[in-house]
Design an enzyme around this catalytic site. Structure first.
Site: not given
Length: 462
Positions: A35, A39-40, A176, A180, A199, A266, A269, A441
């Site tokens: 890329r 960072g993928g 899905g 995601i 789904e 979605a 993967r 608290h």
């Protein structure tokens, strides 16, 4: 030909962390990335940009629904989609440039291009071949394809395309009901889209605790998301810039269709290892394409390791990071360790959902005697003040020893609250240990303490 102690292939969360850790341990390190930015998937087209859009649209929701209740009067903000996209892109840039800075700081060479492994001990990037005593494969994952559904990234989109639509759709179908799909569905529902989630299974988020599943689906329905469960998508058809989704209900095989401006696929993967040359190398993989590794992240070929989404296990950035650190430490002759029993998972909707360890269903299946302590955020003062009282904390503990076995949170800041329980589990803590720990608290974290108290004599505020 350059020579390295370690070459990491892939600069996602697993890869860049592995490279940095290896460099910290004194190993000459390089990282291969094709890329334009490091960072993928996570930093470029995944975790980070999606959280930017979730944050922006949650602020819109607050302005539309809660500001007036707090005395903040005025015209509700309008959406400038181009500016929201620019904000998202700026967030991506800040993060990816941050990784580039860390590479320079740790003297890690970025080998720009796509890598292959022609033989053990060598990595080829473009026309250059580099020698490496050790290779770590951290190539991540890709979008899973669905039969009968063709992704064009304009009308029928993957998670990548969903981040950069030309404009928010009026009608959206999400195929899905996993993390995601529900996160991106929430983004566009807040922007005014009619969102229908289709789904295949009979529940959303299938690995989640059953009680949380039901509560989560109810809350998402209140926010406008519709669900068609137990439905098998057969095809998508694009005509005049619109889409039609055909599906069958599994219970009676009846056929139905949904029309939409945009369809988000979605459905999960799959490991991304194409082009590495694994078969010729003799690197063993599973039937589903995951790279097989031993307890030290070693593959079947000496000197080659694999981590993250390319290997079996939950496809989570932080799981990859832990494995990246551990693999680097093994290579440096140290003791790398990952506790797979204490890896949290988070869904960044509103409310957030987080879990760690065992679910009730898993404990029952294992025949384990346990007790459940539960506390609703309705009993939490901070949550009520912030219009965030939906949801609860549930802690599961061994019936005899009181040791914490798992926890499940649906509510405000669940993704942060879960880590108190993660640390407790790492130290083998009992629910009573959490119950006896003073919590400030008013904070959301008091709900965690109350759930721990519920594993004993009972909570105070419920």
């Amino acid at each position: 030909m350059a020579s390295y102690d370690v070459i990491v292939i892939g600069s996602g969360p697993g890869g860049y962390v592995a490279a940095i850790r290896a460099a910290q341990l004194g190993l000459k390190t390089a990282c291969v990335e094709g890329r334009e930015t490091l960072g993928g998937t996570c930093l470029n087209v995944g975790c980070i940009p999606s959280k930017a859009l979730l944050h922006a649209t949650h602020q819109l929701h607050e302005a539309e629904h809660n500001f007036a209740k707090m005395g903040l009067k005025g015209k509700a903000p309008s959406v400038d989609w181009e500016q929201m996209q620019a904000y998202k892109d700026d967030v991506i840039g800040q993060n990816t440039k941050g990784i580039e800075f860390l590479f320079k700081k740790n003297k890690i060479d970025w080998l720009k291009g796509w890598g292959t492994i022609p033989e053990a001990g060598k990595v080829k990037v473009g026309d250059e071949t580099h020698e490496a005593k050790n290779i770590i494969i951290a190539t991540g994952s890709d979008v899973a394809k669905l039969k009968g559904v063709e992704i064009d990234e304009e009308v029928v989109v993957s998670s990548t395309g969903a981040l950069s639509l030309k404009k928010p759709p009026k009608k959206m179908v999400v195929i899905g009901a996993g993390v995601i799909g529900l996160e991106m569905g929430s983004v566009y529902a807040r922007l005014g889209a009619e969102v229908t989630v289709v789904e295949f299974l009979d529940t959303i988020t299938p690995t989640m605790d059953g009680e949380v599943q039901k509560a989560f689906q109810k809350l998402l329905k209140k926010q406008g998301l519709e669900f068609v469960l137990g439905a098998a998508v057969q095809s998508t058809e694009i005509k005049n810039g619109k889409a039609r989704v055909a599906y069958k209900l599994r219970k009676d095989d009846s056929e139905h269709t949904l029309d939409a401006d945009c369809v988000l696929v979605a459905t999960g993967r799959v490991p991304y290892t194409d082009g590495l040359g694994l078969k010729d190398l003799g690197v063993q993989t599973t039937e589903r394409g995951f790279i097989k590794t031993d307890d030290h992240w070693k593959t079947s070929v000496d000197g080659i390791y694999a981590i993250g989404d390319a290997t079996e296990g939950p496809m989570l950035a932080h799981k990859a990071e832990d494995e990246g650190m551990a693999a680097a430490e093994v290579i440096a002759s140290k003791h790398g360790h990952v506790n797979y029993g204490v890896i949290p998972s988070v869904i960044y909707t509103h409310p957030e959902v987080a879990s760690v360890g065992k679910t009730e269903e898993e404990l029952k299946k294992d025949g384990r005697s346990f007790k459940a302590g539960k506390f609703s955020f309705m009993g939490n003062g901070r949550a009520k003040a912030n219009f965030a009282a939906d949801g609860f904390v549930k802690i599961l503990a061994d019936k005899d020893t009181d040791r914490i076995l798992g926890a499940h949170i649906i509510g405000p800041m669940a993704g942060d609250l879960i880590h108190e329980i993660c640390v407790a589990m790492e130290f083998g803590a009992a629910a009573e240990d959490l119950a006896l720990t003073c919590h400030a608290h008013p904070t959301y974290s008091e709900a965690v303490r109350e759930a721990a108290l519920a594993c004993g004599d009972g909570p105070i505020h419920m």
